[in-house]
Design a protein around this motif. Structure first.
Motif, PDB file in Angstrom:
ATOM      1  N   TYR A  35       0.842  -1.191   0.000  1.00 29.12           N
ATOM      2  CA  TYR A  35       0.000   0.000   0.000  1.00 29.12           C
ATOM      3  C   TYR A  35       0.886   1.252   0.000  1.00 29.12           C
ATOM      4  O   TYR A  35       1.988   1.259   0.543  1.00 29.12           O
ATOM      5  CB  TYR A  35      -0.865   0.072   1.257  1.00 29.12           C
ATOM      6  CG  TYR A  35      -1.960  -0.941   1.365  1.00 29.12           C
ATOM      7  CD1 TYR A  35      -1.751  -2.163   2.002  1.00 29.12           C
ATOM      8  CD2 TYR A  35      -3.224  -0.671   0.858  1.00 29.12           C
ATOM      9  CE1 TYR A  35      -2.772  -3.087   2.124  1.00 29.12           C
ATOM     10  CE2 TYR A  35      -4.253  -1.590   0.977  1.00 29.12           C
ATOM     11  CZ  TYR A  35      -4.019  -2.793   1.622  1.00 29.12           C
ATOM     12  OH  TYR A  35      -5.049  -3.695   1.737  1.00 29.12           O
ATOM     13  N   MET A  89       4.184   7.014   2.956  1.00 30.18           N
ATOM     14  CA  MET A  89       4.467   5.801   3.719  1.00 30.18           C
ATOM     15  C   MET A  89       4.092   4.621   2.838  1.00 30.18           C
ATOM     16  O   MET A  89       3.018   4.600   2.250  1.00 30.18           O
ATOM     17  CB  MET A  89       3.650   5.783   5.011  1.00 30.18           C
ATOM     18  CG  MET A  89       3.777   4.499   5.810  1.00 30.18           C
ATOM     19  SD  MET A  89       5.318   4.432   6.722  1.00 30.18           S
ATOM     20  CE  MET A  89       4.790   5.199   8.263  1.00 30.18           C
ATOM     21  N   LEU A  91       3.329   0.753   3.000  1.00 29.32           N
ATOM     22  CA  LEU A  91       2.964  -0.280   3.958  1.00 29.32           C
ATOM     23  C   LEU A  91       2.870  -1.637   3.271  1.00 29.32           C
ATOM     24  O   LEU A  91       2.320  -1.746   2.184  1.00 29.32           O
ATOM     25  CB  LEU A  91       1.614   0.038   4.601  1.00 29.32           C
ATOM     26  CG  LEU A  91       1.553   1.277   5.497  1.00 29.32           C
ATOM     27  CD1 LEU A  91       0.108   1.674   5.751  1.00 29.32           C
ATOM     28  CD2 LEU A  91       2.259   1.020   6.808  1.00 29.32           C
ATOM     29  N   PHE A 107      -0.142  -5.799   9.361  1.00 31.96           N
ATOM     30  CA  PHE A 107       0.697  -4.787   8.733  1.00 31.96           C
ATOM     31  C   PHE A 107       2.095  -4.745   9.329  1.00 31.96           C
ATOM     32  O   PHE A 107       2.292  -4.957  10.535  1.00 31.96           O
ATOM     33  CB  PHE A 107       0.062  -3.402   8.890  1.00 31.96           C
ATOM     34  CG  PHE A 107      -1.091  -3.157   7.967  1.00 31.96           C
ATOM     35  CD1 PHE A 107      -2.359  -3.619   8.273  1.00 31.96           C
ATOM     36  CD2 PHE A 107      -0.901  -2.466   6.774  1.00 31.96           C
ATOM     37  CE1 PHE A 107      -3.423  -3.402   7.417  1.00 31.96           C
ATOM     38  CE2 PHE A 107      -1.953  -2.247   5.913  1.00 31.96           C
ATOM     39  CZ  PHE A 107      -3.218  -2.713   6.234  1.00 31.96           C
ATOM     40  N   GLY A 108       3.047  -4.435   8.460  1.00 30.19           N
ATOM     41  CA  GLY A 108       4.388  -4.130   8.916  1.00 30.19           C
ATOM     42  C   GLY A 108       4.480  -2.690   9.393  1.00 30.19           C
ATOM     43  O   GLY A 108       3.504  -1.939   9.299  1.00 30.19           O
ATOM     44  N   PRO A 109       5.648  -2.276   9.883  1.00 33.78           N
ATOM     45  CA  PRO A 109       5.817  -0.924  10.423  1.00 33.78           C
ATOM     46  C   PRO A 109       5.865   0.155   9.351  1.00 33.78           C
ATOM     47  O   PRO A 109       5.736   1.336   9.663  1.00 33.78           O
ATOM     48  CB  PRO A 109       7.144  -1.004  11.167  1.00 33.78           C
ATOM     49  CG  PRO A 109       7.892  -2.097  10.468  1.00 33.78           C
ATOM     50  CD  PRO A 109       6.860  -3.087  10.030  1.00 33.78           C
TER      51      PRO A 109
END
Lengths: 116, 112
Positions: A35, A89, A91, A107-109
């Protein structure tokens, strides 16, 4: 506890340079998502993989973005050349149960990209 | 086409009070799922709660509950007894068959 890993966490680059982001989903998760999230907005799906196959890349700017998940595990998202508007960002998320509605995404960071 | 709408860009709530975040959706699918995620300023997306379209009971997870009104196509998030740590962006999301759609989010500020 299993987590989605992403690297780098932060990336600053100059426009026209190439950048790459890496994501390692939770083990056993067949579906992987990339994303893009612009500040103050919701995530926008760029590409979705089922194992190593792309199932949706309709919003991926294919002239400059590419994504691969060669062995159906980890994935790389590349931008070449980067533009100022790519600052956002990025994601990565994964889910285990495709084909059902309870396919919660983990989700990852995220990777925060700044293009100068 | 599927669509998620969050009409409240920002909201304030007093600490310890309850707050409702609105979400409406549009889909032609009979089977779908509705999710709420929390995104603090640090950026990570945190899963809060899930409601399936065939679930007759409203979902609850601790201080979070989902007010699911299928006929109205709404899936509002209710946070009871707000805490300062609840200040964050909140996203409503919907899934059909292997597709995921996010709303534009609501920024919640909890005042002491």
């Amino acid at each position: 506890e299993a987590e989605v890993a992403q690297s780098p966490r932060y990336k600053i680059t100059e426009k026209s340079q190439a950048v790459a982001f890496w994501c390692d989903p939770i083990s056993g998760h067949a579906t992987l998502y990339w994303y893009r999230q612009i500040l103050g907005q919701g995530p926008e799906l760029l590409v979705q993989f089922q194992d190593e196959s792309v199932v949706d890349d309709s919003q991926l700017p294919k002239d400059r973005f590419s994504a691969e998940r060669l062995k159906g595990v980890d994935s790389t998202l590349k931008i070449q050349p980067a533009e100022l508007g790519d600052s956002a960002m990025y994601l990565c998320a994964s889910s285990f149960t495709p084909g059902t509605t309870n396919n919660e995404q983990f989700f990852g960071p995220g990777t925060r990209l700044t293009v100068l | 086409a599927q669509k998620i709408t969050q009409t409240q860009p920002g909201m304030f709530v007093q600490e310890k009070e309850a707050v409702t975040l609105d979400c409406t959706y549009d889909t032609s699918d009979q089977s779908y799922g509705l999710f709420w995620y929390k995104q603090p300023s640090s950026g990570e997306m945190i899963f809060l709660i899930y409601q399936g379209s065939y679930d007759e009971q409203n979902a609850t997870e601790g201080r979070y509950s989902l007010n699911f009104q299928k006929a109205r196509k709404s899936a509002n998030l209710v946070i009871s007894a707000s805490q300062l740590g609840d200040s964050a962006m909140y996203f409503c999301a919907m899934t059909g068959f292997n597709k995921f759609y996010f709303g534009s989010g609501t920024k919640l500020n909890v005042k002491p």
